[in-house]
Design a protein around this motif. Structure first.
Motif, PDB file in Angstrom:
ATOM      1  N   ARG A  13       0.857  -1.179   0.000  1.00 29.29           N
ATOM      2  CA  ARG A  13       0.000   0.000   0.000  1.00 29.29           C
ATOM      3  C   ARG A  13       0.894   1.230   0.000  1.00 29.29           C
ATOM      4  O   ARG A  13       1.841   1.316   0.782  1.00 29.29           O
ATOM      5  CB  ARG A  13      -0.889  -0.027   1.247  1.00 29.29           C
ATOM      6  N   ASP A  16       1.479   3.292   3.709  1.00 33.03           N
ATOM      7  CA  ASP A  16       2.303   2.778   4.802  1.00 33.03           C
ATOM      8  C   ASP A  16       3.293   1.691   4.385  1.00 33.03           C
ATOM      9  O   ASP A  16       4.036   1.193   5.208  1.00 33.03           O
ATOM     10  CB  ASP A  16       1.435   2.288   5.947  1.00 33.03           C
ATOM     11  N   GLY A  18       3.036  -1.324   3.860  1.00 30.96           N
ATOM     12  CA  GLY A  18       2.822  -2.634   4.457  1.00 30.96           C
ATOM     13  C   GLY A  18       2.092  -3.578   3.530  1.00 30.96           C
ATOM     14  O   GLY A  18       1.566  -3.177   2.487  1.00 30.96           O
ATOM     15  N   THR A  21      -4.061  -7.626   2.220  1.00 26.01           N
ATOM     16  CA  THR A  21      -4.761  -8.901   2.271  1.00 26.01           C
ATOM     17  C   THR A  21      -5.796  -8.930   1.161  1.00 26.01           C
ATOM     18  O   THR A  21      -6.560  -7.972   0.998  1.00 26.01           O
ATOM     19  CB  THR A  21      -5.467  -9.063   3.636  1.00 26.01           C
ATOM     20  N   TYR A  30      -7.106  -5.378   1.056  1.00 28.41           N
ATOM     21  CA  TYR A  30      -7.451  -4.757   2.323  1.00 28.41           C
ATOM     22  C   TYR A  30      -6.201  -4.451   3.133  1.00 28.41           C
ATOM     23  O   TYR A  30      -5.286  -5.262   3.219  1.00 28.41           O
ATOM     24  CB  TYR A  30      -8.384  -5.683   3.108  1.00 28.41           C
ATOM     25  N   ASN A  31      -6.155  -3.265   3.729  1.00 28.01           N
ATOM     26  CA  ASN A  31      -5.058  -2.855   4.596  1.00 28.01           C
ATOM     27  C   ASN A  31      -5.595  -2.807   6.027  1.00 28.01           C
ATOM     28  O   ASN A  31      -6.289  -1.862   6.400  1.00 28.01           O
ATOM     29  CB  ASN A  31      -4.556  -1.476   4.174  1.00 28.01           C
ATOM     30  N   PRO A  32      -5.281  -3.837   6.852  1.00 28.37           N
ATOM     31  CA  PRO A  32      -5.826  -3.868   8.208  1.00 28.37           C
ATOM     32  C   PRO A  32      -5.246  -2.792   9.118  1.00 28.37           C
ATOM     33  O   PRO A  32      -5.890  -2.391  10.080  1.00 28.37           O
ATOM     34  CB  PRO A  32      -5.462  -5.271   8.707  1.00 28.37           C
ATOM     35  N   ARG A  33      -4.050  -2.316   8.837  1.00 28.83           N
ATOM     36  CA  ARG A  33      -3.443  -1.293   9.684  1.00 28.83           C
ATOM     37  C   ARG A  33      -4.154   0.050   9.546  1.00 28.83           C
ATOM     38  O   ARG A  33      -4.318   0.771  10.529  1.00 28.83           O
ATOM     39  CB  ARG A  33      -1.951  -1.131   9.349  1.00 28.83           C
ATOM     40  N   LEU A  34      -4.562   0.383   8.344  1.00 24.84           N
ATOM     41  CA  LEU A  34      -5.236   1.662   8.101  1.00 24.84           C
ATOM     42  C   LEU A  34      -6.752   1.513   7.997  1.00 24.84           C
ATOM     43  O   LEU A  34      -7.462   2.510   7.857  1.00 24.84           O
ATOM     44  CB  LEU A  34      -4.710   2.296   6.808  1.00 24.84           C
ATOM     45  N   ARG A  35      -7.223   0.252   8.024  1.00 30.74           N
ATOM     46  CA  ARG A  35      -8.654  -0.044   7.868  1.00 30.74           C
ATOM     47  C   ARG A  35      -9.210   0.558   6.591  1.00 30.74           C
ATOM     48  O   ARG A  35     -10.230   1.237   6.572  1.00 30.74           O
ATOM     49  CB  ARG A  35      -9.455   0.425   9.079  1.00 30.74           C
ATOM     50  N   TYR A  60     -14.589  -4.312   9.320  1.00 26.15           N
ATOM     51  CA  TYR A  60     -13.232  -4.543   9.824  1.00 26.15           C
ATOM     52  C   TYR A  60     -13.184  -5.840  10.629  1.00 26.15           C
ATOM     53  O   TYR A  60     -12.292  -6.678  10.433  1.00 26.15           O
ATOM     54  CB  TYR A  60     -12.790  -3.358  10.677  1.00 26.15           C
ATOM     55  N   CYS A  64     -11.114  -9.264   9.714  1.00 28.13           N
ATOM     56  CA  CYS A  64     -10.151  -9.838  10.660  1.00 28.13           C
ATOM     57  C   CYS A  64     -10.460 -11.301  10.937  1.00 28.13           C
ATOM     58  O   CYS A  64      -9.565 -12.132  10.994  1.00 28.13           O
ATOM     59  CB  CYS A  64     -10.139  -9.043  11.960  1.00 28.13           C
TER      60      CYS A  64
END
Length: 69
Positions: A13, A16, A18, A21, A30-35, A60, A64
């Motif tokens: 992404r 960030d 990172g 998913t 999907y970026n879980p860190r930035l939601r 979210y 998860c």
């Protein structure tokens, strides 16, 4: 094209840097860190910050749960 697992490691992404998913449906990264989620259109991920969409709390939590299994 980025969606294959090996390619996602090289397709971070932009905000960030990172990992992302892939959704179960295969049409969203999907970026879980930035939601935030980014659509995949015609096999091409749209990773520009303006293309991302915020993910609500319920979605979210569902994402998860899916990624944990």
């Amino acid at each position: 094209m980025c969606p294959a697992p090996a390619r996602r490691r090289r397709c971070p992404r932009p905000i960030d840097k990172g990992p992302l998913t892939l959704s179960a449906s295969g049409d969203v990264l999907y970026n879980p860190r930035l939601r935030r989620r980014c659509p995949i259109v015609d096999g091409v991920p749209r990773l520009l910050p303006s293309s991302g969409e915020a993910v609500g709390r319920e979605e979210y939590e569902e994402l998860c749960r899916r990624s944990a299994t």
